[in-house]
Design a protein around this motif. Structure first.
Motif, mmCIF file in Angstrom:
data_model
loop_
_atom_site.group_PDB
_atom_site.id
_atom_site.type_symbol
_atom_site.label_atom_id
_atom_site.label_comp_id
_atom_site.label_asym_id
_atom_site.label_seq_id
_atom_site.Cartn_x
_atom_site.Cartn_y
_atom_site.Cartn_z
ATOM 1 N N LEU A 174 0.808 -1.223 0.000
ATOM 2 C CA LEU A 174 0.000 0.000 0.000
ATOM 3 C C LEU A 174 0.839 1.271 0.000
ATOM 4 C CD1 LEU A 174 -2.667 -1.050 2.674
ATOM 5 C CD2 LEU A 174 -2.842 -1.226 0.184
ATOM 6 N N THR A 175 2.156 1.134 0.056
ATOM 7 C CA THR A 175 3.024 2.291 0.268
ATOM 8 C C THR A 175 2.765 3.398 -0.735
ATOM 9 O OG1 THR A 175 4.709 0.731 1.044
ATOM 10 C CG2 THR A 175 5.393 3.005 0.675
ATOM 11 N N ASP A 176 2.796 3.074 -2.012
ATOM 12 C CA ASP A 176 2.671 4.122 -3.025
ATOM 13 C C ASP A 176 1.283 4.750 -3.057
ATOM 14 O OD1 ASP A 176 5.285 3.661 -3.718
ATOM 15 O OD2 ASP A 176 4.806 2.341 -5.400
ATOM 16 N N TYR A 183 2.026 -2.578 4.416
ATOM 17 C CA TYR A 183 1.089 -3.580 3.915
ATOM 18 C C TYR A 183 -0.224 -3.587 4.694
ATOM 19 C CZ TYR A 183 4.581 -5.737 0.878
ATOM 20 O OH TYR A 183 5.495 -5.972 -0.112
ATOM 21 N N GLY A 184 -0.197 -3.196 5.953
ATOM 22 C CA GLY A 184 -1.375 -3.329 6.784
ATOM 23 C C GLY A 184 -2.139 -2.040 6.985
ATOM 24 N N LEU A 185 -3.411 -2.190 7.319
ATOM 25 C CA LEU A 185 -4.246 -1.082 7.799
ATOM 26 C C LEU A 185 -4.469 -1.323 9.283
ATOM 27 C CD1 LEU A 185 -6.822 -0.958 4.858
ATOM 28 C CD2 LEU A 185 -5.046 0.735 5.342
ATOM 29 N N LEU A 230 -9.389 1.397 -0.210
ATOM 30 C CA LEU A 230 -8.818 2.430 0.659
ATOM 31 C C LEU A 230 -9.838 3.529 0.934
ATOM 32 C CD1 LEU A 230 -5.188 2.733 -0.759
ATOM 33 C CD2 LEU A 230 -5.883 1.829 1.469
ATOM 34 N N ALA A 231 -10.652 3.871 -0.054
ATOM 35 C CA ALA A 231 -11.708 4.861 0.171
ATOM 36 C C ALA A 231 -12.737 4.328 1.162
ATOM 37 C CB ALA A 231 -12.377 5.227 -1.155
ATOM 38 N N ILE A 232 -13.025 3.039 1.077
ATOM 39 C CA ILE A 232 -13.929 2.410 2.041
ATOM 40 C C ILE A 232 -13.303 2.435 3.431
ATOM 41 C CG2 ILE A 232 -14.898 0.176 2.725
ATOM 42 C CD1 ILE A 232 -15.271 -0.379 -0.317
ATOM 43 N N ALA A 233 -12.005 2.123 3.496
ATOM 44 C CA ALA A 233 -11.305 2.164 4.781
ATOM 45 C C ALA A 233 -11.333 3.566 5.370
ATOM 46 C CB ALA A 233 -9.863 1.690 4.604
ATOM 47 N N ASP A 234 -11.194 4.561 4.525
ATOM 48 C CA ASP A 234 -11.254 5.950 4.992
ATOM 49 C C ASP A 234 -12.609 6.257 5.619
ATOM 50 O OD1 ASP A 234 -10.123 8.751 5.008
ATOM 51 O OD2 ASP A 234 -11.902 9.088 3.752
ATOM 52 N N TYR A 235 -13.673 5.740 5.034
ATOM 53 C CA TYR A 235 -15.016 5.929 5.589
ATOM 54 C C TYR A 235 -15.116 5.258 6.957
ATOM 55 C CZ TYR A 235 -20.164 5.900 5.746
ATOM 56 O OH TYR A 235 -21.484 6.085 6.109
#
Length: 563
Positions: A192-194, A225-227, A411-416
């Protein structure tokens, strides 16, 4: 990994207390439960994947090159601000909730999600109003594959061994990370770095609100790599029944000797009351035990340390005093909470998540119930040494894919999902829909109704979480007690030797600590002599302990090596 949290029996996402309840404190002990992975993950090795593990700790410059830009976001000012990193608290709901995410984050995608549960599995999406409402708000479908948390490590190993069967999104508690994960992570999961390094994360303001320490701990082999699902500054406590103490004329102890005495004073078998449960985990914290320390310039394991022996000797005296409930002496820990809540015992060791859960269970039938954590103290009554909890308790990983659009959608879902307290999104993720899964109490605080209690569990919230707050507004006094206690402990917190580093010990060392688990139980209960600890330590060293120490020494920073 310095602490291994224990899962909660119910979702507790505001202050993250639930997952801080795992009782195992040592990586050597926890590692013994995990066998080497078969198949896919074991085969996924490369020079690149193992480079960071072989080269030692990442430098601050290494981290600076990849860390997401930290941009704090406060939508509602806390009623109780944090102090020295302690948990801020909210005793009331904001008058108005803020919309933290503009528009719909999803693009219509459907993603399978593997997640653990330490509670009754909720109904599937077709019968679950909570899943339906959140998926609709996300603009995407998350299809949860929920597995028993108690056997989740085995399930993970089976799934990760076959890369084609890996779900799109996988939740992995820190204590369930499989052996050789460092070597296989790049073959199974998306780097997920970039997508989020530096200012790239500002596309996702709620992810940018997560502290840097959490992102550091999500770094494997020099890449993110992780959230994260962040952890508490301090995750565990020795609890006592303040209401019963008051009835007995007892005061909370402030030294190990006082703890022993008050446990004996509270014991009255005729009244079916004993001083305490088996508080071995708490005793280790009391005596300052942690996985590794640097003493006189040498790296010392928990088992070799004088603190570990002192903790065992204290527990042996406690058990010999008759103050420990007979069922706890017999090893029955499953009913420990029931005994404590019923007043059959008045001191117990637990994670902070157990506090709120107990209030939820007991207060309706016993309004005078008053469970409180003791302020930590050194054994001699001085200031304690508390080791900072791991910055992340639970991770989630996105399956490796070349589909950039899918990664960006997730990632947008994770942001929510990471929207902080005070937002409409936080309320939806934590409580669902008003009138369907939750109602409001007299103070306007949301509380799950019967349907919500069945459907609203830690599913979305395990994927990623905002910074820790205590927002159990249904129990304002509890919030005050919790935050005040945490603020009093915060000045005594220090970082453990390998704080925040992702270090996986070689698999041949995974069972080294197992003999100590059984020996400690036997010594504490008087079945073995304390002197047997010396032979166990000698055997540990010759069976690989010294090799493990040499391996770990590669990860010492300059400051740690000099301490």
């Amino acid at each position: 990994m310095e602490q291994h949290p224990r899962p909660a029996a119910a979702p507790d996402r505001e202050h993250r207390g639930g997952p801080a309840r795992r009782s195992l404190l040592g990586t050597a002990v926890a590692g013994a439960a995990l066998a080497a992975l078969p198949g896919g993950l074991a085969a996924c090795t490369s020079r690149e994947a193992g480079a960071q593990q072989d080269d030692g700790p990442m430098t601050e410059a290494d981290f600076a090159a990849i860390m997401p830009t930290y941009q704090p976001l406060t939508l509602a000012e806390p009623d109780i601000p944090g102090v020295d990193g302690s948990t801020p608290g909210y005793t009331t709901m904001p008058a108005l909730l803020v919309k933290a995410v503009e528009g719909v984050p999803g693009k219509g995608g459907t993603y399978t999600v593997m997640s653990p549960a330490w509670w009754t599995t909720p109904p599937g999406a077709e019968d679950n109003a909570y899943f339906q409402a959140v998926n609709e708000a996300l603009g995407a479908t998350l299809d949860f594959q929920i597995a028993d948390g108690n056997t989740y490590a085995d399930k993970l190993q089976a799934v990760l061994a076959s890369p084609k069967d890996v779900p799109d999104w996988v939740v992995i508690p820190s204590w369930n990370i499989p052996p050789r994960f460092q070597q296989g992570v790049s073959a199974l999961f998306t780097d997920l770095t970039d997508f989020i390094a530096g200012d790239e994360v500002l596309k996702y303001p709620n992810l940018a609100n997560i502290p840097t320490d959490a992102w550091k701990y999500c770094t494997f082999n020099g890449r993110i790599y992780g959230l994260p699902y962040p952890g508490e500054l301090v995750g565990n406590a020795l609890f006592y029944r303040r209401d019963v103490f008051g009835q007995l004329g007892l005061a909370a102890p402030t030294s190990a000797d006082e703890l022993l005495q008050v446990a004996k004073d509270a014991t009255d078998p005729a009244a079916r009351r004993w001083g305490c449960e088996d508080i071995w985990d708490g005793a280790q914290l009391l005596f300052g035990c942690t996985d590794w320390t640097v003493q006189d310039g040498n790296l010392v394991s928990r088992f070799e340390s004088p603190q570990y022996r002192q903790a065992i000797e204290f527990m042996r005296e406690l058990f010999a005093s008759g103050a420990v409930h007979p069922d706890a002496v017999a090893g029955n820990t499953q009913q420990a909470k029931d005994r404590f809540e019923a007043g059959q015992t008045v001191i117990s060791a637990d994670g902070l998540g157990g506090w709120h859960e107990a209030l939820t269970r007991v207060l309706p039938s016993n309004p005078s119930y008053d469970q409180q954590p003791m302020d930590w103290f050194a054994p001699d009554g001085g200031a304690p040494t508390l080791y900072k909890g791991a910055p992340v308790n639970i991770f989630s990983f996105i399956k490796k894919t070349d589909d950039t659009a899918a990664v960006e959608e997730m990632l947008a879902i994770a942001d929510y999902i990471a929207s902080p307290f005070g937002s409409e999104e936080f309320q939806l993720v934590n409580y669902g829909v008003e009138g369907v899964t939750f109602e409001r109490d007299a103070a306007g605080a949301p509380a799950l109704n019967e349907r919500g209690g069945t459907e609203v569990t830690s599913t979305y919230g395990f994927l990623v979480s905002p910074p820790i707050v205590n927002a159990k507004v249904q129990f304002p006094q509890y919030v005050r007690d919790f935050c005040d206690w945490m603020a009093r402990q915060a000045p005594h917190v220090v970082e453990p030797v390998f704080y925040g580093q992702q270090i996986q010990d070689p698999s041949q060392f995974s069972s080294l600590g197992k003999p100590f688990e059984d020996l400690a139980k036997d010594i504490i209960r008087g079945r073995s002599d304390v002197s047997e600890l010396d032979a166990a330590v000698k055997n540990w060293r010759s069976s690989g302990g010294d090799e493990l120490r040499a391996y770990r020494e590669k990860f010492l920073t300059g400051d740690e090596a000099a301490s």
